[in-house]
Design an enzyme around this catalytic site. Sequence first.
Site, PDB file in Angstrom:
ATOM      1  N   ASP A   1     -15.103 -11.569 -33.519  1.00 24.00           N
ATOM      2  CA  ASP A   1     -16.485 -11.596 -32.962  1.00 24.00           C
ATOM      3  C   ASP A   1     -16.503 -12.529 -31.878  1.00 24.00           C
ATOM      4  OD1 ASP A   1     -16.710 -13.866 -34.268  1.00 24.00           O
ATOM      5  OD2 ASP A   1     -18.227 -13.234 -35.656  1.00 24.00           O
TER       6      ASP A   1
ATOM      7  N   GLU B   1      -7.653 -21.296 -43.293  1.00 24.61           N
ATOM      8  CA  GLU B   1      -8.116 -22.707 -42.680  1.00 24.61           C
ATOM      9  C   GLU B   1      -7.660 -24.010 -43.245  1.00 24.61           C
ATOM     10  OE1 GLU B   1     -12.252 -22.037 -42.550  1.00 24.61           O
ATOM     11  OE2 GLU B   1     -12.377 -20.242 -41.472  1.00 24.61           O
TER      12      GLU B   1
ATOM     13  N   GLU C   1     -10.832 -11.196 -37.865  1.00 26.88           N
ATOM     14  CA  GLU C   1     -12.416 -11.480 -38.105  1.00 26.88           C
ATOM     15  C   GLU C   1     -13.074 -11.650 -36.940  1.00 26.88           C
ATOM     16  OE1 GLU C   1     -13.190 -15.211 -40.439  1.00 26.88           O
ATOM     17  OE2 GLU C   1     -11.506 -14.783 -41.948  1.00 26.88           O
TER      18      GLU C   1
ATOM     19  N   HIS D   1     -12.773 -15.704 -33.697  1.00 32.99           N
ATOM     20  CA  HIS D   1     -14.231 -16.104 -33.513  1.00 32.99           C
ATOM     21  C   HIS D   1     -14.375 -16.671 -32.289  1.00 32.99           C
ATOM     22  CE1 HIS D   1     -15.257 -14.844 -37.586  1.00 32.99           C
ATOM     23  NE2 HIS D   1     -14.310 -15.815 -37.998  1.00 32.99           N
TER      24      HIS D   1
ATOM     25  N   ASN E   1      -4.127 -17.522 -42.830  1.00 34.11           N
ATOM     26  CA  ASN E   1      -5.205 -16.922 -41.816  1.00 34.11           C
ATOM     27  C   ASN E   1      -6.009 -18.313 -41.198  1.00 34.11           C
ATOM     28  OD1 ASN E   1      -7.030 -14.691 -41.044  1.00 34.11           O
ATOM     29  ND2 ASN E   1      -8.707 -15.658 -42.394  1.00 34.11           N
TER      30      ASN E   1
END
Length: 299
Positions: A237, A127, A235, A206, A169
């Site tokens: 979702d 990030e 990750e 996400h 990432n």
Amino acid sequence: ASTLGAAAAQSGRYFGTAIAAGRLGDSAYTTIAGREFNMVTPENEMKIDATEPQQGRFNFSAGDQVYNWAVQHGMRVRGHTLAWYAQQPGWMQSLSGSALRQAMINHINGVMAHYKGKLAYWDVVNEAFADGGSGGRRDSNLQRTGNDWIEVAFRTARAADPDVKLCYNDYNIEDWSAAKTQGVYNMVRDFKSRGVPIDCVGFQSHFNSGDPYKSNFRTTLQSFAALGVDVAITELDVQGASATTYANITNDCLAVSRCVGMTVWGVRDSDSWRSGDTPLLFDGNGNKKAAYNSVLNAL
Ligand code: XIL
């Protein structure tokens, strides 16, 4: 195949989940996780605050718990994460300049030495890019040590463990038209052209109603892969867990030969960091949701 991991393995890919050390005593949780997945990312246990709570004093107890559980179940592990603006221990938050730069290097060396030869991937930097339209770096204490901090982190990581794949990432880099996506793409292109060691890019994925999945994700994965890096969904979702969206994302990864695997960010909705969004593949009772079947059928 009747599990996510076995289905992904049919095309040489993995299907992973985030695992929390604090839930390893919950047999409903470990039954599902042990059956369905073949890659593990420690949800918090290998972050900076967990592994170096006091400067120079490393603690791998929680990270090793997750690592050992994974190995006992025949799974590989993605390390997460070595250099990040968030979840820094207090001592690191208060450092700046050359002292912080050196602390970052020492942290990478200390953690990577412990896990040397044991992990499949490391999220070396997490990030580092800003949200919004600038396409530039996120302001952080690490960024203020100098714009070269990311390449220093990757060069340090390569020297510390030459066998693990080194990843960048980030989130909100799935939409090919987003400035943030282009900013990361330009960094990776620059790193590849100058020989900065980077092996992979992780797309957190996400998704929510404010920043929904878009079909150009496949273009993003293909474009990064064409730079000569592996790509992965790290990750995943999805707010509301639309079965169609989960199938589309799975098909996007399958369409890109360098998309090496997918990881969902938790097992059951009740395990999710955003449980109110019911974003995962199993409900709170451990039942398979429609999205589970749609991913399994797509794989
Ligand atoms: C989250 C964890 O799921 C939470 O338990 C924790 O409180 C905060 O971090 N991007 C990342 C992950 O890279 O490490 C974050 O995980 C979610 C967003």
